[in-house]
Enzyme design. Structure first.
Site, PDB file in Angstrom:
ATOM      1  N   TYR A 148      29.380  -8.959   8.459  1.00 21.77           N
ATOM      2  CA  TYR A 148      30.574  -9.171   7.640  1.00 21.77           C
ATOM      3  C   TYR A 148      30.989  -7.872   6.958  1.00 21.77           C
ATOM      4  O   TYR A 148      32.170  -7.534   6.890  1.00 21.77           O
ATOM      5  CB  TYR A 148      30.303 -10.230   6.561  1.00 21.77           C
ATOM      6  CG  TYR A 148      30.259 -11.654   7.046  1.00 21.77           C
ATOM      7  CD1 TYR A 148      29.983 -11.980   8.364  1.00 21.77           C
ATOM      8  CD2 TYR A 148      30.460 -12.704   6.163  1.00 21.77           C
ATOM      9  CE1 TYR A 148      29.925 -13.290   8.788  1.00 21.77           C
ATOM     10  CE2 TYR A 148      30.407 -14.027   6.577  1.00 21.77           C
ATOM     11  CZ  TYR A 148      30.140 -14.308   7.895  1.00 21.77           C
ATOM     12  OH  TYR A 148      30.082 -15.602   8.320  1.00 21.77           O
TER      13      TYR A 148
ATOM     14  N   HIS B 261      36.056 -15.341  13.840  1.00 19.56           N
ATOM     15  CA  HIS B 261      36.887 -16.193  12.986  1.00 19.56           C
ATOM     16  C   HIS B 261      38.217 -15.492  12.693  1.00 19.56           C
ATOM     17  O   HIS B 261      38.687 -15.452  11.561  1.00 19.56           O
ATOM     18  CB  HIS B 261      36.145 -16.543  11.695  1.00 19.56           C
ATOM     19  CG  HIS B 261      34.834 -17.232  11.919  1.00 19.56           C
ATOM     20  ND1 HIS B 261      34.681 -18.592  11.884  1.00 19.56           N
ATOM     21  CD2 HIS B 261      33.602 -16.726  12.230  1.00 19.56           C
ATOM     22  CE1 HIS B 261      33.423 -18.906  12.149  1.00 19.56           C
ATOM     23  NE2 HIS B 261      32.755 -17.798  12.369  1.00 19.56           N
TER      24      HIS B 261
END
Length: 364
Positions: A331, A64
């Site tokens: 993450y 992303h």
């Protein structure tokens, strides 16, 4: 608005929320780092495999990578308050910082309507623990656990001689993982909307809402657009047209989505994100998200945020879905790596996100 306790129980609850999210993240870090078993897929292994599959890095998110910051608020409807103690389900006008992105590893890739889009949000109640969530537009994930994720990245490795992944290797992934075929078909044949503003974004993983009496309700959620929905348009020559259209729409008027909670039915697979839930499951409209501002990630409010799915407030806890731990650990590692790197300019620049008045002001 519900009256909040200001005595010791209220203080204890707030501190529990502050401690709970880091504790969950630490467990995710330990799990993905191999702390519970030497045979686990580790954070470093996932990051290495992402890099080999074309992830750019250099200060950007490993996945992303191309995105834009947005801001606004969330107004609860109150209909989910009996299922969860989370403050966001009972308060009005909760500030929100968010991010729209494409699920790509390169920050300057050209926009493509078929690329998976994401919406990530940080809800910040003024006197309660925050909630973060990362959502994608497919309704399911074609992964079941860490091993599936690792295997998929391996099939996407860039061949130095062609600069692209080996098509035979990519096609072989589903042959070797037949249990993911149905989810892959669902993603491939999903409805593709015209842009970010009229897209629906799904939690992918399942969570448990926890009520004041301790009752737990398995749910998945989705942000469903209040804007009219249209099919994807033909691509233009503008490599940033999806983001440019989003910016123009937010400048024209605020955009809204309804937070729809889907309650798990008796036969739904709560702990497997590759499994589609029944069409007739009960749904609750938990409130309305309004996004009214947009900024480039070059100095924007979302740049330094990791939208970890395990950053949860009291009233929401993770299910046993193993992908939640994988996402959380990845993450965290991505955030750690990019925090120590020099970052170049974003494709979606400050000039692109500025209002016409701001641009004219800079020229004058």
């Amino acid at each position: 608005m519900a009256t909040k306790s200001s005595g010791p129980p209220g203080v204890a609850l707030r501190w529990a929320g502050v401690v709970a999210a880091p504790a969950a993240l630490a467990l995710g870090f330990l799990w993905a780092g191999g702390g519970f078993s030497p045979h686990r897929v580790t954070q470093d292994r996932l990051m290495s495999e992402m890099h080999a599959s074309g992830s750019y890095g250099h200060g950007f998110r490993r996945r992303h990578a191309k995105g834009v910051c947005v801001g606004g608020w969330f107004d609860a409807s109150g209909t989910a308050a009996h299922l969860s103690d989370a403050a966001v389900f009972r308060e009005r006008h909760v500030p929100v910082v968010g991010r729209f992105a494409l699920a790509v590893g390169q920050p300057d890739v050209a926009d493509n309507p078929a690329t998976v889009r994401s919406m990530a949000l940080r809800f910040m109640p003024p006197d309660a623990p925050e909630w973060r969530t990362g959502m994608n537009d497919p309704p399911v994930l074609a992964l079941r656990d860490a091993r599936d994720a690792s295997d998929q990245f391996l099939t996407q490795r860039i061949d130095p001689s062609t600069g692209k992944p080996d098509p035979a290797s990519m096609n072989g992934f589903l042959t070797n993982h037949p249990w993911l075929q149905k989810a892959a078909d669902e993603i491939a044949h999903r409805f593709v909307s015209s842009g970010f503003a009229d897209d629906t974004y799904h939690s992918l993983d399942s969570f448990l809402l926890v009520a004041s009496d301790g009752a737990k309700t398995p749910v998945r959620w989705a942000m469903v657009p209040a804007q009219s929905v249209a099919p994807a348009d033909e691509r233009t020559g503008d490599p940033n047209y999806l983001f440019r259209n989003l910016v123009a729409e937010i400048h024209e008027h605020p955009l809204q989505w309804h937070l729809m909670m889907t309650l798990a039915g008796a036969h739904d697979a709560v702990d497997d994100p590759s499994q589609i839930w029944a069409d007739d499951d009960r749904q609750i409209d938990a409130g309305t998200l309004t996004l009214a501002t947009v900024e480039s990630e070059d100095g924007g409010p979302c740049t330094g945020i990791s939208f970890d799915p395990l950053a949860l407030p009291p009233g929401i806890v993770p299910s046993a879905d193993p992908i939640l731990q994988v996402r959380s650990a990845a993450y965290m590692r991505s955030f750690f790596l990019r925090s120590g790197e020099t970052r170049g300019p974003s494709a979606v620049s400050p000039v692109m996100t500025a209002t016409p008045g701001q641009v004219e002001g800079k020229r004058s």
